[in-house]
Design an enzyme around this catalytic site. Structure first.
Site, mmCIF file in Angstrom:
data_model
loop_
_atom_site.group_PDB
_atom_site.id
_atom_site.type_symbol
_atom_site.label_atom_id
_atom_site.label_comp_id
_atom_site.label_asym_id
_atom_site.label_seq_id
_atom_site.Cartn_x
_atom_site.Cartn_y
_atom_site.Cartn_z
ATOM 1 N N ASN A 162 0.859 -1.183 0.000
ATOM 2 C CA ASN A 162 0.000 0.000 0.000
ATOM 3 C C ASN A 162 0.899 1.238 0.000
ATOM 4 O O ASN A 162 1.468 1.598 1.023
ATOM 5 C CB ASN A 162 -0.886 -0.025 1.259
ATOM 6 C CG ASN A 162 -1.721 1.226 1.411
ATOM 7 O OD1 ASN A 162 -1.809 2.042 0.497
ATOM 8 N ND2 ASN A 162 -2.338 1.380 2.578
ATOM 9 N N LYS A 165 -0.008 4.218 -0.282
ATOM 10 C CA LYS A 165 -0.702 5.401 0.262
ATOM 11 C C LYS A 165 -0.497 6.589 -0.690
ATOM 12 O O LYS A 165 -0.423 6.377 -1.895
ATOM 13 C CB LYS A 165 -0.237 5.691 1.685
ATOM 14 C CG LYS A 165 -0.279 4.438 2.566
ATOM 15 C CD LYS A 165 -0.108 4.734 4.007
ATOM 16 C CE LYS A 165 -0.031 3.429 4.793
ATOM 17 N NZ LYS A 165 -0.118 3.634 6.221
ATOM 18 N N HIS A 196 -9.569 0.979 4.901
ATOM 19 C CA HIS A 196 -8.309 1.217 5.619
ATOM 20 C C HIS A 196 -8.579 2.205 6.755
ATOM 21 O O HIS A 196 -9.388 3.122 6.609
ATOM 22 C CB HIS A 196 -7.262 1.777 4.650
ATOM 23 C CG HIS A 196 -5.884 1.799 5.231
ATOM 24 N ND1 HIS A 196 -5.485 2.746 6.142
ATOM 25 C CD2 HIS A 196 -4.835 0.973 5.058
ATOM 26 C CE1 HIS A 196 -4.232 2.498 6.497
ATOM 27 N NE2 HIS A 196 -3.809 1.432 5.856
ATOM 28 N N GLU A 220 -7.011 4.650 7.769
ATOM 29 C CA GLU A 220 -6.793 6.061 7.423
ATOM 30 C C GLU A 220 -8.008 6.635 6.704
ATOM 31 O O GLU A 220 -8.322 7.821 6.837
ATOM 32 C CB GLU A 220 -5.505 6.202 6.595
ATOM 33 C CG GLU A 220 -4.277 6.007 7.490
ATOM 34 C CD GLU A 220 -3.042 5.488 6.797
ATOM 35 O OE1 GLU A 220 -2.985 5.478 5.558
ATOM 36 O OE2 GLU A 220 -2.112 5.078 7.519
ATOM 37 N N GLU A 250 -5.398 -5.027 10.679
ATOM 38 C CA GLU A 250 -4.406 -3.973 10.861
ATOM 39 C C GLU A 250 -4.688 -3.226 12.158
ATOM 40 O O GLU A 250 -5.518 -2.295 12.169
ATOM 41 C CB GLU A 250 -4.461 -2.991 9.691
ATOM 42 C CG GLU A 250 -4.137 -3.605 8.348
ATOM 43 C CD GLU A 250 -3.521 -2.584 7.403
ATOM 44 O OE1 GLU A 250 -2.423 -2.857 6.906
ATOM 45 O OE2 GLU A 250 -4.111 -1.515 7.199
ATOM 46 N N GLY A 303 2.511 2.169 10.768
ATOM 47 C CA GLY A 303 3.504 3.228 10.624
ATOM 48 C C GLY A 303 4.228 3.597 11.900
ATOM 49 O O GLY A 303 4.917 4.625 11.952
ATOM 50 N N SER A 320 3.388 -2.247 10.394
ATOM 51 C CA SER A 320 4.846 -2.270 10.633
ATOM 52 C C SER A 320 5.503 -3.591 10.260
ATOM 53 O O SER A 320 6.433 -4.028 10.938
ATOM 54 C CB SER A 320 5.137 -1.887 12.093
ATOM 55 O OG SER A 320 4.744 -0.546 12.334
HETATM 56 C C1 PEP Z 1 -0.870 0.145 6.201
HETATM 57 O O1 PEP Z 1 -1.113 1.326 6.347
HETATM 58 O O2 PEP Z 1 -1.650 -0.576 5.557
HETATM 59 C C2 PEP Z 1 0.329 -0.378 6.824
HETATM 60 C C3 PEP Z 1 0.346 -1.637 7.127
HETATM 61 O O3 PEP Z 1 1.342 0.514 7.061
HETATM 62 P P1 PEP Z 1 2.797 0.203 7.694
HETATM 63 O O4 PEP Z 1 3.280 -1.084 7.069
HETATM 64 O O5 PEP Z 1 3.632 1.374 7.297
HETATM 65 O O6 PEP Z 1 2.609 0.065 9.148
#
Ligand code: PEP
Length: 243
Positions: A8, A10, A91, A93, A158, A164, A203
């Site tokens: 992703n 983003k 997601h 976000e 998630e 992040g 992460s």
């Molecule tokens: C995400 O936003 O889908 C995600 C998993 O981000 P990160 O791997 O940066 O934590």
């Protein structure tokens, strides 16, 4: 089981990144199923790069409708036409920044399915909810209200506090949550729920990917930050099961 590693991007990346990134992927095509989800304007360039490679393309959102007066939105039909096969929906976000409720996510899943896109539906709890012992209830509620009865596709767990941040749940917590999600999916979808892949996201890095991907009921990973560099993303994909 062939695991799925989805990247992703983003709101990152430019047109200039597509060529080098696509070339790096093509130079060592991972044996697992890989899905790249860049921002909308990069989808056509990625589609041109990846056609025939077996690497799949996904969008990061779609609208609930087929067409109409929805300034700034993109329909699932157009995403499909441009060459994507997948779409990330719900997601955290988007749930936070765009106030997307479970009902909106569900309507988007229905739109994706109508366009023959594979939805990757994200669920996950905040740290406050986890600390209060509510994580499994929150995720169960999201599944019940975000997935329509005709659902096919993927679920991505998630935990919001892990996205992040460099923080990840313990292996025991991932096992427990993925088990709870599987239990919910099999009761919600008696015919298909046992087979719906459950990705972990939050992460994931080359350093922790092998351990996370080896856990029971982890069908792959949704990768944010570490998907931006092809070398890191390929290192994660190399940890995934390919049969
Ligand atoms: C995400 O936003 O889908 C995600 C998993 O981000 P990160 O791997 O940066 O934590």
């Amino acid at each position: 089981m062939r695991q799925i590693i989805a990247g992703n991007w983003k709101m990152n990346g430019t047109l200039a990144d597509v060529g080098p990134y696509g070339s790096a992927l093509k130079a060592s095509i991972p044996a697992c199923l890989v899905v790249i989800c860049p921002p909308f304007p990069l989808l056509p360039a990625f589609a041109a790069q990846l056609t025939g490679t077996g690497i799949a393309l996904g969008a990061q959102d779609c609208h609930t409708g087929r067409a109409g007066a929805h300034t700034g939105d993109v329909s699932s039909l157009l995403i499909k036409e441009i060459g994507a096969q997948y779409v990330i929906l719900g997601h955290s976000e988007r749930r936070t920044d765009h106030f997307e409720s479970n009902a909106i996510v569900r309507a988007k899943v229905e739109a994706a399915l109508q366009a023959a896109l594979v939805p990757i539906v994200c669920v996950g709890e905040t740290d406050t909810e986890r600390d209060a012992g509510e994580a499994e209830d929150v995720v169960r509620t999201q599944l019940i209200h975000s997935l329509p009865p005709e659902f096919t596709g993927l679920v991505a767990y998630e935990p919001i506090w892990a996205i992040g941040t460099g923080r990840t749940p313990t292996e025991a917590d991932i096992i427990a949550m993925h088990g709870a999600i599987r239990h919910q999916l099999t009761s919600q979808f008696p015919q298909t729920g046992a087979k719906i892949p459950i990705l972990y996201g939050g992460s994931v890095k080359p350093a922790n990917a092998a351990a996370i991907l080896a856990l029971p009921e982890v069908g792959g990973a949704l990768v944010g930050g570490a998907s931006l560099k092809a070398t890191e993303f390929l290192a994660i994909a190399a940890c995934a099961a390919s049969v």
